[in-house]
Motif scaffolding. Structure first.
Motif, PDB file in Angstrom:
ATOM      1  N   GLY A 474       0.811  -1.215   0.000  1.00  0.00           N
ATOM      2  CA  GLY A 474       0.000   0.000   0.000  1.00  0.00           C
ATOM      3  C   GLY A 474       0.841   1.259   0.000  1.00  0.00           C
ATOM      4  N   ALA A 475       2.081   1.159  -0.494  1.00  0.00           N
ATOM      5  CA  ALA A 475       3.008   2.291  -0.442  1.00  0.00           C
ATOM      6  C   ALA A 475       2.597   3.417  -1.386  1.00  0.00           C
ATOM      7  CB  ALA A 475       4.422   1.820  -0.778  1.00  0.00           C
ATOM      8  N   ALA A 476       1.885   3.087  -2.430  1.00  0.00           N
ATOM      9  CA  ALA A 476       1.397   4.097  -3.374  1.00  0.00           C
ATOM     10  C   ALA A 476       0.236   3.507  -4.157  1.00  0.00           C
ATOM     11  CB  ALA A 476       2.509   4.547  -4.324  1.00  0.00           C
ATOM     12  N   ALA A 477      -0.601   4.380  -4.676  1.00  0.00           N
ATOM     13  CA  ALA A 477      -1.733   3.953  -5.492  1.00  0.00           C
ATOM     14  C   ALA A 477      -1.900   4.940  -6.634  1.00  0.00           C
ATOM     15  CB  ALA A 477      -3.011   3.893  -4.653  1.00  0.00           C
ATOM     16  N   GLU A 495       5.822   1.291 -15.012  1.00  0.00           N
ATOM     17  CA  GLU A 495       6.959   1.651 -14.156  1.00  0.00           C
ATOM     18  C   GLU A 495       7.219   3.158 -14.169  1.00  0.00           C
ATOM     19  OE1 GLU A 495       8.427   1.119 -18.273  1.00  0.00           O
ATOM     20  OE2 GLU A 495       7.134  -0.057 -16.934  1.00  0.00           O
ATOM     21  N   LYS A 496       6.756   3.873 -15.221  1.00  0.00           N
ATOM     22  CA  LYS A 496       6.924   5.322 -15.264  1.00  0.00           C
ATOM     23  C   LYS A 496       5.911   6.028 -14.351  1.00  0.00           C
ATOM     24  CE  LYS A 496       8.833   5.480 -19.934  1.00  0.00           C
ATOM     25  NZ  LYS A 496       8.707   6.051 -21.310  1.00  0.00           N
ATOM     26  N   VAL A 497       4.851   5.329 -13.989  1.00  0.00           N
ATOM     27  CA  VAL A 497       3.831   5.880 -13.099  1.00  0.00           C
ATOM     28  C   VAL A 497       4.156   5.589 -11.644  1.00  0.00           C
ATOM     29  CG1 VAL A 497       1.389   5.747 -12.438  1.00  0.00           C
ATOM     30  CG2 VAL A 497       2.033   5.682 -14.860  1.00  0.00           C
ATOM     31  N   ASN A 498       4.683   4.401 -11.381  1.00  0.00           N
ATOM     32  CA  ASN A 498       4.892   3.950 -10.007  1.00  0.00           C
ATOM     33  C   ASN A 498       5.854   4.847  -9.228  1.00  0.00           C
ATOM     34  OD1 ASN A 498       3.136   1.851 -10.220  1.00  0.00           O
ATOM     35  ND2 ASN A 498       4.638   0.242  -9.751  1.00  0.00           N
ATOM     36  N   ALA A 499       5.676   4.819  -7.926  1.00  0.00           N
ATOM     37  CA  ALA A 499       6.545   5.583  -7.033  1.00  0.00           C
ATOM     38  C   ALA A 499       7.873   4.890  -6.818  1.00  0.00           C
ATOM     39  CB  ALA A 499       5.857   5.809  -5.687  1.00  0.00           C
ATOM     40  N   ALA A 500       7.907   3.577  -7.032  1.00  0.00           N
ATOM     41  CA  ALA A 500       9.147   2.834  -6.778  1.00  0.00           C
ATOM     42  C   ALA A 500       9.194   1.597  -7.661  1.00  0.00           C
ATOM     43  CB  ALA A 500       9.237   2.427  -5.304  1.00  0.00           C
ATOM     44  N   GLY A 501      10.431   1.148  -7.894  1.00  0.00           N
ATOM     45  CA  GLY A 501      10.631  -0.149  -8.522  1.00  0.00           C
ATOM     46  C   GLY A 501      10.801  -1.192  -7.433  1.00  0.00           C
ATOM     47  N   TRP A 502      10.101  -2.317  -7.554  1.00  0.00           N
ATOM     48  CA  TRP A 502      10.055  -3.304  -6.475  1.00  0.00           C
ATOM     49  C   TRP A 502      10.731  -4.601  -6.905  1.00  0.00           C
ATOM     50  CZ3 TRP A 502       7.860  -1.800  -1.859  1.00  0.00           C
ATOM     51  CH2 TRP A 502       7.118  -0.628  -1.895  1.00  0.00           C
ATOM     52  N   PRO A 503      11.456  -5.232  -5.974  1.00  0.00           N
ATOM     53  CA  PRO A 503      12.045  -6.540  -6.298  1.00  0.00           C
ATOM     54  C   PRO A 503      10.956  -7.599  -6.449  1.00  0.00           C
ATOM     55  CG  PRO A 503      12.367  -6.027  -3.969  1.00  0.00           C
ATOM     56  CD  PRO A 503      11.789  -4.791  -4.605  1.00  0.00           C
ATOM     57  N   ASP A 504      11.271  -8.637  -7.221  1.00  0.00           N
ATOM     58  CA  ASP A 504      10.279  -9.680  -7.478  1.00  0.00           C
ATOM     59  C   ASP A 504       9.850 -10.417  -6.212  1.00  0.00           C
ATOM     60  OD1 ASP A 504      10.378  -9.067 -10.138  1.00  0.00           O
ATOM     61  OD2 ASP A 504      11.867 -10.617 -10.632  1.00  0.00           O
ATOM     62  N   ASP A 505      10.717 -10.479  -5.219  1.00  0.00           N
ATOM     63  CA  ASP A 505      10.398 -11.311  -4.052  1.00  0.00           C
ATOM     64  C   ASP A 505       9.435 -10.633  -3.061  1.00  0.00           C
ATOM     65  OD1 ASP A 505      12.042  -9.404  -2.978  1.00  0.00           O
ATOM     66  OD2 ASP A 505      13.595 -10.800  -2.266  1.00  0.00           O
ATOM     67  N   VAL A 506       8.940  -9.417  -3.361  1.00  0.00           N
ATOM     68  CA  VAL A 506       7.957  -8.824  -2.449  1.00  0.00           C
ATOM     69  C   VAL A 506       6.592  -9.509  -2.603  1.00  0.00           C
ATOM     70  CG1 VAL A 506       9.072  -6.580  -2.352  1.00  0.00           C
ATOM     71  CG2 VAL A 506       7.315  -6.995  -4.076  1.00  0.00           C
ATOM     72  N   VAL A 553       0.866   8.805  -2.626  1.00  0.00           N
ATOM     73  CA  VAL A 553       2.181   8.233  -2.318  1.00  0.00           C
ATOM     74  C   VAL A 553       2.504   8.426  -0.845  1.00  0.00           C
ATOM     75  CG1 VAL A 553       4.601   8.147  -2.999  1.00  0.00           C
ATOM     76  CG2 VAL A 553       2.876   8.860  -4.662  1.00  0.00           C
ATOM     77  N   ARG A 554       2.893   7.336  -0.192  1.00  0.00           N
ATOM     78  CA  ARG A 554       3.297   7.413   1.217  1.00  0.00           C
ATOM     79  C   ARG A 554       4.685   8.042   1.331  1.00  0.00           C
ATOM     80  NH1 ARG A 554      -0.154   3.645   4.008  1.00  0.00           N
ATOM     81  NH2 ARG A 554       0.798   4.393   5.924  1.00  0.00           N
ATOM     82  N   SER A 555       5.064   8.408   2.559  1.00  0.00           N
ATOM     83  CA  SER A 555       6.292   9.168   2.802  1.00  0.00           C
ATOM     84  C   SER A 555       7.551   8.304   2.708  1.00  0.00           C
ATOM     85  CB  SER A 555       6.225   9.808   4.186  1.00  0.00           C
ATOM     86  OG  SER A 555       6.303   8.806   5.184  1.00  0.00           O
ATOM     87  N   SER A 556       8.680   8.993   2.647  1.00  0.00           N
ATOM     88  CA  SER A 556       9.965   8.286   2.629  1.00  0.00           C
ATOM     89  C   SER A 556      10.148   7.471   3.901  1.00  0.00           C
ATOM     90  CB  SER A 556      11.108   9.285   2.468  1.00  0.00           C
ATOM     91  OG  SER A 556      11.081  10.263   3.516  1.00  0.00           O
ATOM     92  N   ALA A 557       9.635   7.980   5.032  1.00  0.00           N
ATOM     93  CA  ALA A 557       9.746   7.235   6.286  1.00  0.00           C
ATOM     94  C   ALA A 557       8.985   5.915   6.209  1.00  0.00           C
ATOM     95  CB  ALA A 557       9.220   8.085   7.443  1.00  0.00           C
ATOM     96  N   TYR A 558       7.867   5.912   5.505  1.00  0.00           N
ATOM     97  CA  TYR A 558       7.099   4.671   5.343  1.00  0.00           C
ATOM     98  C   TYR A 558       7.902   3.664   4.524  1.00  0.00           C
ATOM     99  CZ  TYR A 558       3.203   1.541   4.266  1.00  0.00           C
ATOM    100  OH  TYR A 558       2.404   0.443   4.149  1.00  0.00           O
ATOM    101  N   PHE A 559       8.516   4.142   3.429  1.00  0.00           N
ATOM    102  CA  PHE A 559       9.348   3.241   2.626  1.00  0.00           C
ATOM    103  C   PHE A 559      10.521   2.715   3.444  1.00  0.00           C
ATOM    104  CE2 PHE A 559       6.904   5.029  -0.779  1.00  0.00           C
ATOM    105  CZ  PHE A 559       6.972   4.120  -1.820  1.00  0.00           C
TER     106      PHE A 559
END
Length: 595
Positions: A474-477, A495-506, A553-559
């Motif tokens: 739920g880090a971003a929507a 991926e150009k819309v997302n707030a972050a790139g995520w590893p496959d294992d999440v 988008v959630r904050s850097s502290a959340y990430f």
């Protein structure tokens, strides 16, 4: 041993002691301790004797409740003054309108003085008959409901709940009634009254079948009796106060004749219905009969009770409280109906009835969207309970079917069609331009986004598409609106819309082929649904002229707290608080770096 000193120092008892010291003191000659105390409900009470030029000498009781000053002081008149004077309830309580404040604990006498000042002003106002009439008119529905309650309390046969589906009315019109009666009457009374004591009554206008609506909302408890209703519009400027309200069929007849320029008679209508029943062979059956008076979209009801001695005594009437259950009232309380009517003309296709699509579908229905088509091939499983609006009772049911059933049952006026089919099959085989005003993709799947892009011209024409998806944890929507002028690219650049790139294992993998899930909770999904629905409504209202990307988008502290190796974009707000977030609006061209 218990500490009994705590009780004597509570805030309530301290406030009570201050008031008692004042009102029982030598200087308070205008008031005396009440001769009729009620210690169960009132901590203390006093009597005030006052003379009035209109209502004569009255004993008025001033009391402080057990939880004073959390609840302000109360004033009681004789209950016989209910409906003779405004702001007096059926138990004699005076609605003074004084609300408690934080200062009342420090100075409990101040709120008492406010109430006494309000009483003094009321004592003066009720000498003015025009003021009395205006106050009754201003809150006429509340007084009407009190009028009906008194009738019911006095043992008059009346339905427990009376519902009405109001559409619009320009002249006297007939309607239909569905009345549901329990096997045994819910209250004591004469045996001949038992058949009139229904548990629920639903009244509609014209040929609308009330039983169909009752079945849809689960109101069909008891034996069904069908009947008739007469809907009568009252002039908007008619004074509708207790002294005007009919109390006999003769008075009701006069009111309807006056309101219809002598064109309609309730007595003639009743005779016509009796003759029709005899011709249809139903003359011996009880048929509930009602008259609904409508003034400025507010409904007031009368139940017609048969004459005790046929051909010798007239039928009786019992006033009943009417609760409107039509969509105009249920969804908008008659406010801004122009917008609701605009939304009723919209037809939306929603793809994906999961944890995000489910609440979005319900929010669109509650917002008044005219018709919803829901597609989803999957069945609801017990593990879906954690973040879906459906629950354990729906396990084993197709999500689209269960969600459509829930919406139809819970939301008046909703038109929902369930489609247990793959999105690609429905879009490629059944869709054509002009069929839908908007397509909402809640699958979160790149294959669906690409498919919609490939089929959009053939299947949807100029209709817009909104893609909604949620990033892991739920880090971003994101809600992406694309129109026909700038559609979503075939290569699905999510991926150009997302707030972050995520590893496959999440993605949590389950021991089944291709089975797994991204971790987030119901609070995340429903927050996204609210975020996206607000923007979907804007698209339907034609407020969004270009393809647009909205992100929450959630904050850097959340990430940081996630402790996951992500490739972060610049749209993540820098903050030391995990509860901070931001909402962003970007054009699709800006996101895709298109000139």
């Amino acid at each position: 041993m218990p500490n009994t000193s705590i009780k004597s120092t509570t805030a309530f008892l301290q406030a009570k002691a201050v008031v008692e010291k004042w009102l029982d003191g030598d200087d308070s000659t205008f008031i005396t301790r009440s001769r009729l105390p009620n210690s169960r409900r009132k901590a203390a009470s006093w009597d005030i004797e006052l003379d009035h030029p209109v209502i004569g000498r009255q004993t008025i009781q001033l009391s402080i409740p057990q939880d004073f000053p959390a609840t302000p002081p109360q004033v009681h008149f004789s209950k016989l003054l209910c409906l003779k004077l405004p702001h007096i309830e059926e138990d004699g309580k005076f609605c003074h309108g004084i609300n408690p404040s934080a200062n009342d604990y420090e100075d409990p006498c101040s709120v008492l003085i406010e109430v006494l000042n309000k009483l003094s002003q009321f004592w003066t106002d009720i000498t003015n008959s025009a003021w009395v009439a205006a106050e009754f008119q201003r809150e006429r529905l509340a007084y009407w409901n009190r009028f009906c309650y008194i009738y019911k309390k006095d043992g008059k046969p009346a339905p427990r709940n009376s519902y009405a589906v109001f559409t619009s009315i320009s002249g006297v019109t007939e309607g239909r009634v569905a009345s549901y009666h329990a096997k045994s009457p819910g209250r004591r009374g004469r045996s001949q009254d038992a058949e009139f004591r229904s548990t629920k009554v639903l009244i509609t206008q014209g040929v609308i079948d009330p039983h169909t609506i009752a079945v849809q909302h689960g109101w069909t408890v008891g034996t069904l009796f069908r009947g008739n209703a007469l809907w009568v519009p009252l002039p908007s400027d008619l004074l509708w106060t207790p002294n005007i309200w009919p109390r006999s069929l003769k008075q009701l007849e006069r009111l309807i004749l006056d309101s219809s320029n002598n064109e309609h008679s309730v007595v003639a209508w009743l005779k016509k219905k009796i003759e029709q029943n005899i011709q249809n062979g139903d003359g011996g059956l009880y048929q509930p009969t009602f008259v609904i008076l409508v003034q400025n979209r507010t409904c007031y009801g009368y139940m017609i009770t048969p004459n005790l001695i046929p051909r010798l005594t007239p039928p009786g009437i019992v006033p009943i409280e009417i609760e409107r259950v039509d969509a105009d009232w249920a969804l908008a309380r008659d406010y801004n109906l122009e917008l609701l009517e605009l939304r009723r003309k919209k037809k939306v296709l929603l793809l994906g009835c999961g944890s995000v699509g489910g609440p979005i579908a319900e929010l669109l229905a509650r917002g008044g969207i005219g018709e919803l088509h829901l597609t989803d091939k999957e069945f609801f499983c017990i593990e879906n309970c954690a973040r879906h609006i459906l629950g354990a009772e729906h396990v084993g049911t197709a999500k689209a079917i269960a969600l459509a059933d829930r919406i139809r049952r819970q939301i008046p006026g909703s038109q929902v069609k369930s489609l247990r089919i793959l999105a690609a099959d429905w879009v490629s085989e059944a869709c054509s331009p002009g069929r839908y005003d908007l397509i909402v993709d809640c699958t979160g799947e790149g294959t669906v986004r690409t498919m919609l892009g490939r089929f959009r011209e053939k299947a949807f024409g100029d209709a817009g598409i909104v893609h909604v998806w949620l990033e892991p944890f739920g880090a971003a929507a994101h809600a992406v609106y694309v129109n026909h002028e700038q559609p979503w690219p075939y290569d699905d650049p999510w991926e150009k819309v997302n707030a972050a790139g995520w590893p496959d294992d999440v993605r949590v993998q389950l021991p089944a082929c291709g089975s797994g899930f991204h971790p987030y909770g119901a609070a995340d999904a429903w927050q996204v649904a609210s975020f996206a629905s607000e923007r979907i409504f804007a698209c339907l209202n034609a407020e969004i002229p270009i393809s647009t990307v909205w992100s929450s988008v959630r904050s850097s502290a959340y990430f940081d707290k996630l402790n996951v190796a992500t490739v972060r974009s610049s749209i993540i707000p820098s903050s030391g608080d995990v509860f901070d977030a931001c909402h962003l609006t970007r054009t699709l061209a800006e996101v895709l770096h298109v000139e």
